[in-house]
Design an enzyme around this catalytic site. Structure first.
Site, PDB file in Angstrom:
ATOM      1  N   ASP A  33      -3.042  -1.713   9.092  1.00  0.00           N
ATOM      2  CA  ASP A  33      -2.034  -1.032   8.349  1.00  0.00           C
ATOM      3  C   ASP A  33      -1.037  -0.645   9.412  1.00  0.00           C
ATOM      4  O   ASP A  33      -1.529  -0.142  10.536  1.00  0.00           O
ATOM      5  CB  ASP A  33      -2.558   0.086   7.632  1.00  0.00           C
ATOM      6  CG  ASP A  33      -1.589   0.538   6.909  1.00  0.00           C
ATOM      7  OD1 ASP A  33      -1.829   0.782   5.638  1.00  0.00           O
ATOM      8  OD2 ASP A  33      -0.521   1.327   7.177  1.00  0.00           O
ATOM      9  N   ASN A  88      -5.547   2.375  -4.070  1.00  0.00           N
ATOM     10  CA  ASN A  88      -4.733   2.838  -4.893  1.00  0.00           C
ATOM     11  C   ASN A  88      -4.152   2.410  -6.106  1.00  0.00           C
ATOM     12  O   ASN A  88      -3.740   1.208  -5.835  1.00  0.00           O
ATOM     13  CB  ASN A  88      -3.486   3.818  -4.141  1.00  0.00           C
ATOM     14  CG  ASN A  88      -3.923   4.560  -3.006  1.00  0.00           C
ATOM     15  OD1 ASN A  88      -4.833   5.399  -3.263  1.00  0.00           O
ATOM     16  ND2 ASN A  88      -3.263   4.494  -1.911  1.00  0.00           N
ATOM     17  N   GLN A  95       0.102   4.376  -4.847  1.00  0.00           N
ATOM     18  CA  GLN A  95       0.263   2.966  -4.572  1.00  0.00           C
ATOM     19  C   GLN A  95       1.801   2.447  -4.404  1.00  0.00           C
ATOM     20  O   GLN A  95       2.553   2.913  -5.205  1.00  0.00           O
ATOM     21  CB  GLN A  95      -0.284   2.033  -5.664  1.00  0.00           C
ATOM     22  CG  GLN A  95      -0.197   0.392  -5.480  1.00  0.00           C
ATOM     23  CD  GLN A  95      -0.811  -0.535  -6.500  1.00  0.00           C
ATOM     24  OE1 GLN A  95      -1.116   0.104  -7.623  1.00  0.00           O
ATOM     25  NE2 GLN A  95      -0.780  -1.667  -6.136  1.00  0.00           N
ATOM     26  N   VAL A  97       2.526  -0.474  -2.547  1.00  0.00           N
ATOM     27  CA  VAL A  97       2.656  -2.049  -2.556  1.00  0.00           C
ATOM     28  C   VAL A  97       2.005  -2.622  -3.608  1.00  0.00           C
ATOM     29  O   VAL A  97       0.699  -2.543  -3.623  1.00  0.00           O
ATOM     30  CB  VAL A  97       2.193  -2.804  -1.099  1.00  0.00           C
ATOM     31  CG1 VAL A  97       2.422  -3.993  -1.055  1.00  0.00           C
ATOM     32  CG2 VAL A  97       2.956  -2.262  -0.091  1.00  0.00           C
ATOM     33  N   HIS A 101      -4.892  -4.207  -2.819  1.00  0.00           N
ATOM     34  CA  HIS A 101      -5.591  -4.055  -1.623  1.00  0.00           C
ATOM     35  C   HIS A 101      -6.448  -2.787  -1.400  1.00  0.00           C
ATOM     36  O   HIS A 101      -6.195  -1.728  -2.092  1.00  0.00           O
ATOM     37  CB  HIS A 101      -4.220  -3.652  -0.417  1.00  0.00           C
ATOM     38  CG  HIS A 101      -3.459  -2.787  -0.894  1.00  0.00           C
ATOM     39  ND1 HIS A 101      -2.332  -2.938  -1.639  1.00  0.00           N
ATOM     40  CD2 HIS A 101      -3.275  -1.401  -0.542  1.00  0.00           C
ATOM     41  CE1 HIS A 101      -1.732  -1.714  -1.886  1.00  0.00           C
ATOM     42  NE2 HIS A 101      -2.309  -0.721  -0.993  1.00  0.00           N
ATOM     43  N   HIS A 103      -8.117  -0.277   1.379  1.00  0.00           N
ATOM     44  CA  HIS A 103      -7.881   0.228   2.427  1.00  0.00           C
ATOM     45  C   HIS A 103      -9.241   0.327   3.014  1.00  0.00           C
ATOM     46  O   HIS A 103     -10.193   1.009   2.317  1.00  0.00           O
ATOM     47  CB  HIS A 103      -7.180   1.526   2.357  1.00  0.00           C
ATOM     48  CG  HIS A 103      -5.824   1.732   2.111  1.00  0.00           C
ATOM     49  ND1 HIS A 103      -4.714   1.848   2.466  1.00  0.00           N
ATOM     50  CD2 HIS A 103      -5.548   1.741   0.691  1.00  0.00           C
ATOM     51  CE1 HIS A 103      -3.726   1.949   1.996  1.00  0.00           C
ATOM     52  NE2 HIS A 103      -4.025   1.937   0.663  1.00  0.00           N
TER      53      HIS A 103
HETATM   54  P1  AMP Z   1      -0.802   1.749  -0.697  1.00  0.00           P
HETATM   55  O1  AMP Z   1       0.070   3.031  -0.752  1.00  0.00           O
HETATM   56  O2  AMP Z   1      -1.881   2.047  -1.405  1.00  0.00           O
HETATM   57  O3  AMP Z   1       0.115   1.010  -1.852  1.00  0.00           O
HETATM   58  O4  AMP Z   1      -0.996   1.229   0.642  1.00  0.00           O
HETATM   59  C1  AMP Z   1       0.305   0.251   1.167  1.00  0.00           C
HETATM   60  C2  AMP Z   1      -0.252   0.336   2.529  1.00  0.00           C
HETATM   61  O5  AMP Z   1       0.659  -0.846   3.011  1.00  0.00           O
HETATM   62  C3  AMP Z   1       0.244   1.682   3.357  1.00  0.00           C
HETATM   63  O6  AMP Z   1      -0.542   2.177   4.016  1.00  0.00           O
HETATM   64  C4  AMP Z   1       1.444   0.906   4.477  1.00  0.00           C
HETATM   65  O7  AMP Z   1       1.675   1.737   5.812  1.00  0.00           O
HETATM   66  C5  AMP Z   1       0.884  -0.330   4.414  1.00  0.00           C
HETATM   67  N1  AMP Z   1       2.016  -1.318   4.800  1.00  0.00           N
HETATM   68  C6  AMP Z   1       3.054  -1.652   4.584  1.00  0.00           C
HETATM   69  N2  AMP Z   1       4.029  -2.722   4.848  1.00  0.00           N
HETATM   70  C7  AMP Z   1       3.246  -3.083   5.866  1.00  0.00           C
HETATM   71  C8  AMP Z   1       3.033  -4.139   6.738  1.00  0.00           C
HETATM   72  N3  AMP Z   1       4.288  -5.061   6.879  1.00  0.00           N
HETATM   73  N4  AMP Z   1       1.964  -4.598   7.471  1.00  0.00           N
HETATM   74  C9  AMP Z   1       0.818  -3.768   7.520  1.00  0.00           C
HETATM   75  N5  AMP Z   1       0.678  -2.811   6.596  1.00  0.00           N
HETATM   76  C10 AMP Z   1       1.788  -2.400   5.861  1.00  0.00           C
END
Ligand code: AMP
Length: 115
Positions: A33, A88, A95, A97, A101, A103
């Site tokens: 991350d 999430n 969430q 993204v 995914h 974590h």
């Molecule tokens: P969520 O909030 O559960 O959707 O988690 C999305 C995660 O993606 C967050 O912990 C961000 O820090 C991580 N994230 C966003 N962009 C990138 C990236 N380019 N490379 C690695 N992690 C990322």
């Protein structure tokens, strides 16, 4: 409607932007991350786009199981004695993204309940 993958994780899967990869196979990719919440914070993502857990279909059950097995493998690979897996699902749950995914978080004591 067919799932689309106009997310940052879709771009990582297509090799359009770099990631710090820790594991990859035919079904998924795992990478660190970019904003780690613990000494180890890895994301495991399926190669096929599923926006969120509650959009996964019954035919994707094996893929979802595979993501969890890879999460455990990554935790082992990182030398974690204990770890937390988080998915999430939806903006209300944090969430950001919309490409499913898992974590994998560890390397420090983790409080419960989470925020
Ligand atoms: P969520 O909030 O559960 O959707 O988690 C999305 C995660 O993606 C967050 O912990 C961000 O820090 C991580 N994230 C966003 N962009 C990138 C990236 N380019 N490379 C690695 N992690 C990322």
């Amino acid at each position: 409607m067919a799932p689309t993958d106009d997310t940052i994780f879709g771009r990582i899967l297509r090799g359009e932007i770099p990631c710090d990869q820790v594991y990859a196979d035919d079904l998924c990719l795992a990478f660190r991350d970019v904003a780690p919440q613990a000494p180890v914070h890895v994301l495991v993502i399926p190669r096929e786009p599923i926006a969120r857990l509650d959009e996964a279909a019954p035919e994707q059950a094996a893929l979802l199981g595979h993501l969890l097995l890879v999460a455990a493998r990554v935790a082992r690979q990182e030398g974690l004695q204990g770890f937390r897996t988080v998915i999430n699902s939806g903006a209300e749950a944090g969430q950001t993204v919309f490409h499913l995914h898992v974590h994998v978080i560890g390397g420090r004591p983790l409080a419960w309940p989470p925020g």
